[in-house]
Design an enzyme around this catalytic site. Structure first.
Site, PDB file in Angstrom:
ATOM      1  N   PHE A  62      68.901  14.787-108.640  1.00  0.00           N
ATOM      2  CA  PHE A  62      69.987  15.596-109.176  1.00  0.00           C
ATOM      3  C   PHE A  62      70.921  16.091-108.070  1.00  0.00           C
ATOM      4  O   PHE A  62      72.148  16.015-108.192  1.00  0.00           O
ATOM      5  CB  PHE A  62      69.375  16.785-109.926  1.00  0.00           C
ATOM      6  CG  PHE A  62      70.356  17.801-110.426  1.00  0.00           C
ATOM      7  CD1 PHE A  62      70.872  17.709-111.710  1.00  0.00           C
ATOM      8  CD2 PHE A  62      70.744  18.879-109.624  1.00  0.00           C
ATOM      9  CE1 PHE A  62      71.766  18.668-112.172  1.00  0.00           C
ATOM     10  CE2 PHE A  62      71.629  19.835-110.080  1.00  0.00           C
ATOM     11  CZ  PHE A  62      72.150  19.722-111.359  1.00  0.00           C
ATOM     12  N   ASP A  63      70.366  16.597-106.976  1.00  0.00           N
ATOM     13  CA  ASP A  63      71.178  17.141-105.883  1.00  0.00           C
ATOM     14  C   ASP A  63      72.102  16.082-105.293  1.00  0.00           C
ATOM     15  O   ASP A  63      73.300  16.317-105.090  1.00  0.00           O
ATOM     16  CB  ASP A  63      70.274  17.680-104.768  1.00  0.00           C
ATOM     17  CG  ASP A  63      69.440  18.864-105.199  1.00  0.00           C
ATOM     18  OD1 ASP A  63      68.655  18.718-106.155  1.00  0.00           O
ATOM     19  OD2 ASP A  63      69.557  19.931-104.572  1.00  0.00           O
ATOM     20  N   THR A  64      71.539  14.921-104.990  1.00  0.00           N
ATOM     21  CA  THR A  64      72.333  13.848-104.392  1.00  0.00           C
ATOM     22  C   THR A  64      73.418  13.381-105.345  1.00  0.00           C
ATOM     23  O   THR A  64      74.575  13.182-104.937  1.00  0.00           O
ATOM     24  CB  THR A  64      71.422  12.666-104.021  1.00  0.00           C
ATOM     25  OG1 THR A  64      70.388  13.103-103.135  1.00  0.00           O
ATOM     26  CG2 THR A  64      72.224  11.558-103.358  1.00  0.00           C
TER      27      THR A  64
END
Length: 249
Positions: free
Chosen positions: A194-196
């Protein structure tokens, strides 16, 4: 609700999300430490949201007890696992002027939080991230295997997408409300990629990203499985490479 009709005199409201899966042991210490720090930062109104995502231990009950004892603390429960799923749901439902998250273990030094928020509220940035890999960062007690894996992963991102951000995976990020509402519906991953994915969409679609060097201390009790997470990350990168970066509304 706008900043002009808040009962606290108009201070910007910041929501700090703690994604929690089976964290009943660490949660009390972390919440108490975080709340104590936030009370020293009166320039903003703070809300701490414990986002329990399908914990099977006493995390939810512990979070509810902490909310009863601390007026700054609220609880958000999801019946499904996934850090990305928890963050998307919590942030999209938030009325805060800026949203951020950090890992429950508080591996990142809290002194980096005010500049993170200042960047997205006052500095003209859409997203702000903590970085362990830039000049000025300090990292303690991190096993060599995890350090090599992290640096290798970020080099892979740069080689595939020619990105400028240095650390996609540090669990310390903030967005202003406008950026959150535009970005989050486009992020498909529900777990650690999710972060990337959020950062790739943000950078490639012209949003401004600010990096804050952080002091970071490794948590030896982390339950993140390096190999499985790495494989999921690579699949996510390939999905975006082949399918393309989605366009912002």
């Amino acid at each position: 609700m706008t900043t002009h009709d808040r009962p606290d005199g108009g201070r910007p409201l910041i929501e700090v999300v703690l994604p929690a899966y089976n964290e009943e042991q660490d949660l009390p210490r972390s919440v108490e430490t975080l709340v104590a720090f936030l009370r020293t930062q009166p320039q903003y109104a703070w809300r701490v949201l414990v986002a329990d995502n399908a914990s099977t231990d006493g995390t939810l009950a512990t979070a509810q007890a902490l909310a009863e004892a601390n007026p700054e603390v609220e609880v958000f429960h999801l019946p499904q696992k996934g850090r990305g799923r928890a963050l998307r749901a919590a942030w999209l439902a938030s009325d805060a002027d800026a949203v951020c998250y950090m890992d429950v273990d508080l591996s990142t030094g809290l002194d980096a939080l005010p500049p993170l928020i200042d960047a997205v509220l006052n500095g003209g940035y859409d997203v702000a991230i903590g970085t362990r890999l830039a000049r000025g960062s300090r990292v303690y007690e991190r096993p060599l295997k995890r350090e090599i894996t992290s640096r290798g992963y970020n080099l892979l991102i740069k080689s595939m997408f020619w990105t400028r951000f240095s650390d996609a995976q540090c669990g310390f990020k903030a967005l202003n409300r406008a950026a959150a509402q535009r970005l989050l519906p486009l992020v498909r991953d529900n777990a650690f990629f999710f972060d990337t994915e959020l950062l790739l969409i943000a950078e490639k679609r012209g949003l401004r990203i600010f990096e804050v060097p952080v002091t970071w201390t490794d948590d030896p009790g982390t339950t993140v499985r390096i190999v499985n997470t790495a494989m999921e990350d690579i699949r996510g990168l390939l999905r975006l490479r082949v399918g393309g970066i989605p366009k912002l509304p």
